[in-house]
Design an enzyme around this catalytic site. Structure first.
Site, PDB file in Angstrom:
ATOM      1  N   ASP A  68      38.144  19.598  11.289  1.00  0.00           N
ATOM      2  CA  ASP A  68      38.006  19.030   9.948  1.00  0.00           C
ATOM      3  C   ASP A  68      39.368  19.130   9.272  1.00  0.00           C
ATOM      4  O   ASP A  68      40.072  20.125   9.426  1.00  0.00           O
ATOM      5  CB  ASP A  68      36.938  19.773   9.139  1.00  0.00           C
ATOM      6  CG  ASP A  68      36.403  18.887   8.014  1.00  0.00           C
ATOM      7  OD1 ASP A  68      36.238  17.668   8.230  1.00  0.00           O
ATOM      8  OD2 ASP A  68      36.152  19.396   6.909  1.00  0.00           O
ATOM      9  N   HIS A 176      49.528  18.453  11.147  1.00  0.00           N
ATOM     10  CA  HIS A 176      48.424  19.402  11.025  1.00  0.00           C
ATOM     11  C   HIS A 176      47.531  19.397  12.266  1.00  0.00           C
ATOM     12  O   HIS A 176      47.309  20.413  12.895  1.00  0.00           O
ATOM     13  CB  HIS A 176      47.614  19.025   9.771  1.00  0.00           C
ATOM     14  CG  HIS A 176      47.345  17.543   9.654  1.00  0.00           C
ATOM     15  ND1 HIS A 176      48.353  16.627   9.569  1.00  0.00           N
ATOM     16  CD2 HIS A 176      46.200  16.821   9.660  1.00  0.00           C
ATOM     17  CE1 HIS A 176      47.839  15.408   9.507  1.00  0.00           C
ATOM     18  NE2 HIS A 176      46.528  15.497   9.571  1.00  0.00           N
TER      19      HIS A 176
END
Ligand code: IMP
Length: 190
Positions: A68, A176
């Protein structure tokens, strides 16, 4: 080869990870007959990653990982964060989100932001988490055509280009998701 589910419907993400994790048979939700939209109702990234990984392990009894991601803007107290996908409302487009964020950041001097990805892994009855962060800033207007999501208005530290202007390979190395995935791979290949 050991089977590992990646709790995603996104075929692009699946292909990407298959190319890295050569020692596992990585399958997606569709491959295991899971066609539902898993409700991600946690108020943080770790919670949502956990919900998705646990859904598969609990219902299909398979080892699984799930990710996520959120864009966390300092001046907005970490928003849109876990709500990044639906910042401009349910069913909104990537561009709607970009427009809303540019509006919220109008005249704001502190433009510091970061993308953060959390991966939850359920393996052999244990749960592990991996985090990847890229720091940067929110631009005042859109730059570039590539990428997706907030890429046209996010410039990573140390670069003069937005994510949308970068070669995909360069973005993947510093992003990320790239960083969280590298930690997952390092753990799995140990
Ligand atoms: P997800 O958890 O990977 O589905 O990401 C949630 C939301 O964050 C996406 O819908 C995008 O709006 C945003 N997002 C995630 N990764 C990126 C990225 O690499 N660039 C730009 N936006 C992203």
């Amino acid at each position: 080869m050991k089977k590992l589910v990646f709790a995603t419907h996104n075929l692009h993400k699946l292909e990407e990870i298959r190319n890295i994790l050569k020692n596992f048979e990585v399958v997606g939700l569709r491959d295991i007959g899971c066609h539902e939209d898993i409700v991600e109702d946690a108020d943080n990234l770790q919670g949502n990653a956990k919900i998705k990984a646990d859904f598969v392990t609990d219902n299909f009894h398979l080892d699984c990982f799930a990710d996520d991601t959120g864009l966390e803007v300092e001046a907005l107290g970490g928003a849109p964060g876990v709500y990044s996908a639906r910042y401009a409302g349910e069913g909104c487009s990537y561009h709607d989100n970009v427009v809303k964020l540019l509006e919220a950041m109008k005249g704001v001097e502190n433009r510091k932001a970061r993308f953060r990805t959390v991966i939850a892994l359920n393996l052999n009855g244990e749960q592990h988490f991996f985090e990847g962060i890229v720091n940067g800033k929110i631009l005042t207007e859109e730059h570039g055509e590539g990428g997706f999501g907030y890429d046209p208005i996010f410039q990573p530290d140390g670069f003069d280009e937005s994510f949308a202007e970068m070669e995909m390979e360069t973005k993947n190395q510093i992003s990320h998701r790239g960083r969280a995935t590298a930690k997952l791979v390092e753990f799995l290949e140990k």
